[in-house]
Design an enzyme around this catalytic site. Sequence first.
Site, PDB file in Angstrom:
ATOM      1  N   SER A  43       0.834  -1.216   0.000  1.00 49.09           N
ATOM      2  CA  SER A  43       0.000   0.000   0.000  1.00 49.09           C
ATOM      3  C   SER A  43       0.859   1.253   0.000  1.00 49.09           C
ATOM      4  O   SER A  43       0.342   2.367   0.059  1.00 49.09           O
ATOM      5  CB  SER A  43      -0.930   0.004   1.220  1.00 49.09           C
ATOM      6  OG  SER A  43      -0.173  -0.166   2.407  1.00 49.09           O
ATOM      7  N   ASN A 131      -1.935  -2.460  13.459  1.00 47.96           N
ATOM      8  CA  ASN A 131      -3.393  -2.286  13.483  1.00 47.96           C
ATOM      9  C   ASN A 131      -3.819  -1.040  14.256  1.00 47.96           C
ATOM     10  O   ASN A 131      -4.670  -0.271  13.793  1.00 47.96           O
ATOM     11  CB  ASN A 131      -4.068  -3.529  14.062  1.00 47.96           C
ATOM     12  CG  ASN A 131      -3.755  -4.766  13.241  1.00 47.96           C
ATOM     13  OD1 ASN A 131      -3.206  -4.654  12.145  1.00 47.96           O
ATOM     14  ND2 ASN A 131      -4.105  -5.933  13.764  1.00 47.96           N
ATOM     15  N   HIS A 177     -40.544  22.093 -10.053  1.00 43.26           N
ATOM     16  CA  HIS A 177     -40.645  21.219 -11.235  1.00 43.26           C
ATOM     17  C   HIS A 177     -39.959  21.843 -12.448  1.00 43.26           C
ATOM     18  O   HIS A 177     -40.326  21.555 -13.585  1.00 43.26           O
ATOM     19  CB  HIS A 177     -42.108  20.919 -11.597  1.00 43.26           C
ATOM     20  CG  HIS A 177     -42.953  20.511 -10.426  1.00 43.26           C
ATOM     21  ND1 HIS A 177     -43.107  19.207 -10.036  1.00 43.26           N
ATOM     22  CD2 HIS A 177     -43.651  21.248  -9.545  1.00 43.26           C
ATOM     23  CE1 HIS A 177     -43.888  19.158  -8.968  1.00 43.26           C
ATOM     24  NE2 HIS A 177     -44.229  20.382  -8.643  1.00 43.26           N
ATOM     25  N   SER A 298     -15.402  25.044 -27.643  1.00 47.92           N
ATOM     26  CA  SER A 298     -15.524  23.761 -28.323  1.00 47.92           C
ATOM     27  C   SER A 298     -14.453  23.693 -29.400  1.00 47.92           C
ATOM     28  O   SER A 298     -14.108  24.701 -30.014  1.00 47.92           O
ATOM     29  CB  SER A 298     -16.915  23.664 -28.953  1.00 47.92           C
ATOM     30  OG  SER A 298     -16.888  22.776 -30.054  1.00 47.92           O
ATOM     31  N   LYS A 304     -19.373  28.167 -29.043  1.00 50.03           N
ATOM     32  CA  LYS A 304     -19.684  27.571 -27.736  1.00 50.03           C
ATOM     33  C   LYS A 304     -18.904  28.195 -26.585  1.00 50.03           C
ATOM     34  O   LYS A 304     -17.759  28.569 -26.709  1.00 50.03           O
ATOM     35  CB  LYS A 304     -19.380  26.057 -27.749  1.00 50.03           C
ATOM     36  CG  LYS A 304     -20.296  25.225 -28.594  1.00 50.03           C
ATOM     37  CD  LYS A 304     -21.760  25.283 -28.152  1.00 50.03           C
ATOM     38  CE  LYS A 304     -22.011  24.625 -26.824  1.00 50.03           C
ATOM     39  NZ  LYS A 304     -21.866  23.165 -26.891  1.00 50.03           N
ATOM     40  N   ASN A 306     -18.712  26.765 -22.715  1.00 49.94           N
ATOM     41  CA  ASN A 306     -19.234  25.651 -21.918  1.00 49.94           C
ATOM     42  C   ASN A 306     -18.876  25.756 -20.434  1.00 49.94           C
ATOM     43  O   ASN A 306     -17.776  26.170 -20.095  1.00 49.94           O
ATOM     44  CB  ASN A 306     -18.681  24.325 -22.462  1.00 49.94           C
ATOM     45  CG  ASN A 306     -19.118  24.054 -23.883  1.00 49.94           C
ATOM     46  OD1 ASN A 306     -20.221  24.451 -24.278  1.00 49.94           O
ATOM     47  ND2 ASN A 306     -18.277  23.414 -24.664  1.00 49.94           N
ATOM     48  N   GLU A 311     -19.823  21.319 -14.528  1.00 50.78           N
ATOM     49  CA  GLU A 311     -20.161  19.946 -14.943  1.00 50.78           C
ATOM     50  C   GLU A 311     -19.248  18.943 -14.245  1.00 50.78           C
ATOM     51  O   GLU A 311     -19.682  17.859 -13.847  1.00 50.78           O
ATOM     52  CB  GLU A 311     -20.037  19.812 -16.466  1.00 50.78           C
ATOM     53  CG  GLU A 311     -21.115  20.602 -17.193  1.00 50.78           C
ATOM     54  CD  GLU A 311     -20.834  20.693 -18.686  1.00 50.78           C
ATOM     55  OE1 GLU A 311     -21.661  20.221 -19.460  1.00 50.78           O
ATOM     56  OE2 GLU A 311     -19.790  21.235 -19.080  1.00 50.78           O
ATOM     57  N   TYR A 338      -9.211  -6.651  13.158  1.00 51.58           N
ATOM     58  CA  TYR A 338      -8.628  -6.138  11.919  1.00 51.58           C
ATOM     59  C   TYR A 338      -8.629  -7.191  10.817  1.00 51.58           C
ATOM     60  O   TYR A 338      -8.405  -8.379  11.061  1.00 51.58           O
ATOM     61  CB  TYR A 338      -7.180  -5.668  12.163  1.00 51.58           C
ATOM     62  CG  TYR A 338      -6.503  -5.197  10.889  1.00 51.58           C
ATOM     63  CD1 TYR A 338      -6.711  -3.911  10.403  1.00 51.58           C
ATOM     64  CD2 TYR A 338      -5.707  -6.066  10.130  1.00 51.58           C
ATOM     65  CE1 TYR A 338      -6.124  -3.489   9.213  1.00 51.58           C
ATOM     66  CE2 TYR A 338      -5.121  -5.652   8.937  1.00 51.58           C
ATOM     67  CZ  TYR A 338      -5.339  -4.358   8.484  1.00 51.58           C
ATOM     68  OH  TYR A 338      -4.775  -3.938   7.310  1.00 51.58           O
ATOM     69  N   GLN A 343      -7.323  -2.187   4.374  1.00 51.23           N
ATOM     70  CA  GLN A 343      -6.324  -1.381   3.678  1.00 51.23           C
ATOM     71  C   GLN A 343      -6.970  -0.615   2.507  1.00 51.23           C
ATOM     72  O   GLN A 343      -6.458   0.402   2.061  1.00 51.23           O
ATOM     73  CB  GLN A 343      -5.199  -2.288   3.166  1.00 51.23           C
ATOM     74  CG  GLN A 343      -4.095  -1.567   2.450  1.00 51.23           C
ATOM     75  CD  GLN A 343      -2.841  -2.420   2.337  1.00 51.23           C
ATOM     76  OE1 GLN A 343      -2.130  -2.608   3.306  1.00 51.23           O
ATOM     77  NE2 GLN A 343      -2.590  -2.970   1.168  1.00 51.23           N
TER      78      GLN A 343
HETATM   79  N1  ARG Z   1      -1.207  -1.279   5.473  1.00 47.22           N
HETATM   80  C1  ARG Z   1      -2.082  -1.825   6.453  1.00 47.22           C
HETATM   81  C2  ARG Z   1      -3.473  -1.160   6.338  1.00 47.22           C
HETATM   82  O1  ARG Z   1      -3.559  -0.172   5.777  1.00 47.22           O
HETATM   83  C3  ARG Z   1      -1.553  -1.581   7.830  1.00 47.22           C
HETATM   84  C4  ARG Z   1      -2.052  -2.544   8.847  1.00 47.22           C
HETATM   85  C5  ARG Z   1      -1.532  -3.902   8.560  1.00 47.22           C
HETATM   86  N2  ARG Z   1      -1.828  -4.796   9.612  1.00 47.22           N
HETATM   87  C6  ARG Z   1      -1.668  -6.117   9.469  1.00 47.22           C
HETATM   88  N3  ARG Z   1      -1.961  -6.840  10.483  1.00 47.22           N
HETATM   89  N4  ARG Z   1      -1.299  -6.639   8.335  1.00 47.22           N
HETATM   90  O2  ARG Z   1      -4.444  -1.684   6.786  1.00 47.22           O
END
Ligand code: ARG
Length: 480
Positions: A43, A131, A177, A298, A304, A306, A311, A338, A343
């Site tokens: 991540s 966690n 409406h 455009s 145009k 826009n 939007e 957890y 993630q």
């Molecule tokens: N990158 C993990 C997340 O965002 C961090 C926590 C990971 N914990 C674990 N027990 N693998 O959730």
Amino acid sequence: MHLSQAATRIAKQIKMSDKAETNLWGGRFKGETDPGFAEFNRSFGFDRRLFEVDIRGSIAHCDGLRSAGVLTSGEAEQITSALNTILKRGQSEPQYFDEIQTEDVHSFVEARLVEMIGDLGRTLHTGRSRNDQVATDLRLWLRDKIDGIGSALRGTQETLLDIAEANSDVVIPGYTHLQRAQPILFAHWCLAYFEMLARDRERVIDARKRVNVLPLGSAALAGTSYPIDRESVARALGFDSVSRNSLDAVSDRDFCIEFASAASLIMMHLSRLAEDIILYSSSEFGFFELSDAIATGSSLMPQKKNPDAMELVRGKAGRVYGHLHSLLTMMKGLPLAYNKDMQEDKEALFDTVDTVNASLSITAIVLRNISLNDARAHEAATRGYLNATELADYLVRKRVPFRQAHETVGRMVRHAIERGCELNHLTQDEFKSFSPFFDADVFKTLSLEATLATKSQKGGTAAERVAEAMADARKNLQRT
Ligand code: ARG
């Protein structure tokens, strides 16, 4: 030393040292991680946005370990100073993040720490799990962002109020409406959106209370086995309180969902505002003109102009709703506590924050770049029988039951449509032919001014009420 040389040297060091530098689990595993899975599991590409808060949390945890007697003051100082160096390098050297491959921001900071201070760096994770760490990081991060969104909301409210005050006598048609209904002041329209954003601001401020609770000290799921004073860690990080249940604390993402839900309402309001602006700046309505600064042309049709900015805001509402749904769905089947599914919270949360911030700021820019076509709006507000209700009310004042008055005026509107004129262009005789209660004073009640002036109860569009509402809104912005 040249930067790239430094990078290669660090990369070599990391390779040479044991797996614990890049993988946070070593002992139990004999085999190598499959590279495809390692990539899938990673991540760091997105959670590096938590880098600063991760370090803030780690410094507070380090101090907690020192107070608990797990680390000596000297050790804690060494760790803290290394963390501060890592922070500075991360802030000033963009390539710092790409020199080593780690799973996530937590393993990155730990790897950098071990690289700087060796084994001492490996002690920081005592009594903590990723966690409770990631939950703490997310809360710290979101708390700051909520403060920013609060000010952005306030800024857009202020812009709405500025343009309301600057155009306080402009009249536009009000719609139901999408059919012309009754005339309203343009300022009244602005203040309607001001109110929506005021509620949005209350909502995010309220959600912040539930964000501002410290999970750290919950460890993996069961709580920490070290005598860490959680209250003082909470104080150091500016949290109002500590979480009451470790299982809940590590697996709760309500605060993200609640925020995403408040964010969805913000986007819904901005999207409605965008829709009004898009309609009102079309040639069919023609009440607004967007300045060149915020319109596009455009590639094919030279004439145009826009309203892309609005939007895009309207379109991005869908994206934020999507994030809300992702988060709700991601959480719904998770057993305590957890699970790695969680993630997936980050990209949804990050993009929600970015989209709301960008949409609020672009909306304020667009509002400042609208010029009003008063004449066109005035004409639209005086054509199409927007004063028919006044006529019914006139009869009611003469004690005609409202239903009957409504019926009579309905017939008069049909008659006027056939004659191709407005109600105030009918002759006195024509009025009389519909009801004996019509006297010469009826014409006064049909004027645009009179129509507006009668909406004089609190919350109505009469000029004095709107002036009061603008003054209240100004006070409200000064107070909050
Ligand atoms: N990158 C993990 C997340 O965002 C961090 C926590 C990971 N914990 C674990 N027990 N693998 O959730």
